[in-house]
Design a protein around this motif. Structure first.
Motif, PDB file in Angstrom:
ATOM      1  N   GLN A 426      12.196 -20.775  -2.350  1.00 36.88           N
ATOM      2  CA  GLN A 426      12.268 -19.858  -1.222  1.00 36.88           C
ATOM      3  C   GLN A 426      11.894 -20.608   0.054  1.00 36.88           C
ATOM      4  O   GLN A 426      10.864 -21.288   0.116  1.00 36.88           O
ATOM      5  N   ILE A 428      10.615 -20.495   3.832  1.00 31.43           N
ATOM      6  CA  ILE A 428       9.870 -19.627   4.739  1.00 31.43           C
ATOM      7  C   ILE A 428       9.600 -20.394   6.030  1.00 31.43           C
ATOM      8  O   ILE A 428       9.732 -21.617   6.081  1.00 31.43           O
ATOM      9  N   GLU A 439       9.084 -20.120  -5.845  1.00 34.84           N
ATOM     10  CA  GLU A 439       8.736 -18.721  -6.114  1.00 34.84           C
ATOM     11  C   GLU A 439       9.004 -18.378  -7.578  1.00 34.84           C
ATOM     12  O   GLU A 439      10.061 -18.701  -8.125  1.00 34.84           O
ATOM     13  N   LEU A 450       3.840 -12.030  -8.208  1.00 34.59           N
ATOM     14  CA  LEU A 450       4.656 -12.898  -7.373  1.00 34.59           C
ATOM     15  C   LEU A 450       3.836 -14.148  -7.047  1.00 34.59           C
ATOM     16  O   LEU A 450       2.735 -14.052  -6.482  1.00 34.59           O
ATOM     17  N   TRP A 452       3.783 -18.004  -5.312  1.00 33.64           N
ATOM     18  CA  TRP A 452       4.348 -19.060  -4.469  1.00 33.64           C
ATOM     19  C   TRP A 452       3.581 -20.341  -4.746  1.00 33.64           C
ATOM     20  O   TRP A 452       2.346 -20.357  -4.740  1.00 33.64           O
ATOM     21  N   ARG A 501       6.182 -10.277  -0.569  1.00 34.23           N
ATOM     22  CA  ARG A 501       6.411 -11.557   0.094  1.00 34.23           C
ATOM     23  C   ARG A 501       5.764 -11.616   1.473  1.00 34.23           C
ATOM     24  O   ARG A 501       5.278 -12.666   1.888  1.00 34.23           O
ATOM     25  N   HIS A 505       3.214 -14.438   2.758  1.00 36.40           N
ATOM     26  CA  HIS A 505       3.573 -15.197   3.957  1.00 36.40           C
ATOM     27  C   HIS A 505       2.434 -15.180   4.969  1.00 36.40           C
ATOM     28  O   HIS A 505       2.085 -16.229   5.552  1.00 36.40           O
TER      29      HIS A 505
END
Length: 526
Positions: A426, A428, A439, A450, A452, A501, A505
């Motif tokens: 992913q 970002i 991810e 989830l 990361w 997400r 983030h």
């Protein structure tokens, strides 16, 4: 008389064959060179044997080597008729394979080491005997690659296909079923498609048998491809049928049959039927053996003898060059400082809290990521105001060695509780610029996680495991910094809710500068 001379002039050129003794010497030199390569890379070949002995999926490796030797032995008469033609292409290939082995050894990528070491054997044949011998022994040499324990990368696709096939077949036969990843529930009980149910061992064994059958009993390319296609497709489809039948047997018997040891027994019996089906299909494409061409007689003229003598010298030179080139890479590896990591308890890192985020000291972590060796660790749970929590885990290695490094193979990469449902890279955007994260969506029942993940190898941040391995190999070979960090941020959520997400983030935006500053303060000498 003129007619006879004209007929003689039109006779085809007869190849000068080597002297039998010279050819025997060339073959003996080749065997010694192959044995020397095996000894030089004995640790790599021994690692293959260890995998054969402890994994049923790769136990077929014990048969591949003797089968390859038998296939080469069948060509002994034709091989004896070939004049040695040493080729510098083999030396170039041997050098490239040695470099690949050295990089894989430095980065601790066992499968690349094993493929490179195995490929050195055909490279020696090419360097010492030349292209004619390689073409004659093409299949036995290629068949050796099936001995390399490779295929675990296909586990997840095979498991997913088996689960989808089983659920679809159950629905078509009117059995109510609910699927959650690789787990599915029936009114009579719950089932799960695990590694043993993937059919990988069936597939690998069928490919080995199919390739052997196609080589021995088929001669045209089309028929050989047909046999190999059947060896690829039949086990995959049959494994789906096997899983469906076992689930149906358990369902119809009220979970009394096919739920214990008999589950495995039924599976192997079904595999026997699959092999019979595969050979029945392959027999339909079987061709009669080709008549072998008569070998040209050996000439005893003086020019032939001088050519044989020249070949002997060329074979010796090529074999010596092979040995020197093959010995170069283990010698370089032995002088490399791997920085072995001493055993001990993991060190707990101290990390300042990210701005605006508060640490939840009493919160139990939603997940513990597995790690190898004893890295310095940091783990905490944070929240922004009264929002939902976000987990942070950091594993830092000052130096890396085999089984104590940033990336290493693990049988349960996400722990025993969680199962990977989806993975992707992913992209970002943070204040410092664009960033790629790895991810993963993990599942357990109705729970989702989830994750990361980013890696920091030698000061370079990336989400690509291949780049991490290349950077590690470069650092070890050039004596540069080997430090590496595994940074994970994660958040739990319900399967009916959207993935958080935005929360990850926001946390990574605040935490990454703090993490980067702390990692720069840690020692990272070569």
């Amino acid at each position: 008389m003129s007619l006879q001379l004209d007929q003689v002039a039109r006779l085809p050129d007869v190849a000068v064959l080597p002297h039998p003794q010279a050819q025997q010497q060339a073959l003996a030199i080749l065997l010694l060179a192959l044995a020397a390569v095996v000894l030089l890379y004995h640790a790599t070949f021994w690692s293959m044997l260890e995998l054969w002995s402890r994994s049923q999926t790769f136990a077929h490796g014990f048969l591949i080597v003797p089968i390859s030797c038998w296939l080469a032995w069948r060509q002994r008469a034709r091989l004896a008729a070939l004049a040695p033609q040493p080729s510098w292409h083999g030396l170039l290939l041997l050098g490239a394979l040695g470099l690949a082995w050295l990089l894989a050894d430095a980065a601790n990528v066992s499968v690349v080491e094993q493929y490179a070491a195995t490929a050195m054997l055909p490279a020696c044949v090419l360097a010492i005997l030349g292209w004619p011998a390689v073409r004659l022994l093409a299949f036995p040499l290629a068949y050796l690659f099936l001995a390399v324990p490779f295929g675990e990368v296909f586990l997840d696709p095979l498991i997913d296909f088996t689960a989808a096939f089983t659920v679809t077949a159950l629905q078509w036969t009117g059995v109510p079923v609910f699927r959650d990843g690789n787990n599915f529930s029936l009114p009579t009980g719950n089932w799960s498609v695990v590694e043993a149910c993937s059919g990988l061992r069936y597939l690998i064994a069928a490919l080995a048998l199919g390739a052997l059958y196609a080589h021995v009993h088929c001669h045209s390319t089309g028929r050989r491809l047909a046999v190999m296609a059947a060896a690829l497709l039949v086990p995959i489809l049959a494994n789906g049928v096997r899983a469906y039948l076992i689930v149906m047997l358990g369902h119809l018997s009220g979970m009394r049959l096919a739920v214990g040891v008999d589950h495995l027994i039924y599976g192997w019996l079904f595999f026997g039927l699959v092999v019979l089906l595969l050979f029945w299909l392959a027999a339909r494409w079987r061709e009669l053996p080709l008549a072998r061409a008569a070998l040209a007689p050996t000439l005893s003229a003086r020019p032939g003898a001088s050519a044989a003598a020249a070949s002997r010298h060329a074979v010796v030179r090529a074999s010596v060059a092979c040995l020197l080139l093959a010995a170069l890479w283990p010698a370089l590896a032995s002088h490399r400082d791997d920085g072995a990591v001493p055993p001990g308890s993991p060190v707990v890192l101290a990390l300042p809290d990210p701005p605006a985020w508060r640490r939840l000291h009493d919160a139990a972590p939603a997940w513990q990521a597995p790690y190898a060796g004893t890295p310095a660790r940091f783990a905490a749970t944070y929240a922004l105001g009264d929002g939902a929590p976000v987990g942070l885990q950091l594993h830092w290695y000052a130096r890396q060695a085999r089984d104590a490094e940033l990336l290493t193979h693990q049988s349960s990469p996400y722990g025993a509780r969680w199962m990977a449902l989806a993975q992707r890279v992913q992209d970002i955007t943070l204040a410092g610029g664009a960033l790629a994260v790895r991810e993963s969506v993990l599942g357990h029942g109705g729970e989702r996680l989830l994750v990361w993940r980013i890696y920091r190898q030698g000061g370079i941040v990336t989400a690509r495991p291949v780049l991490v391995k290349l950077l590690l190999a470069q650092a070890k070979l050039l004596g540069r910094r080997q430090d590496g960090a595994d940074i994970l941020v994660f958040a739990a959520y319900d399967e009916l809710a959207p993935p958080p997400r935005a929360r990850l983030h926001a946390f990574l935006q605040a935490a990454l500068p703090v993490i980067e500053q702390r990692l720069q303060e840690l020692p990272h000498g070569p």
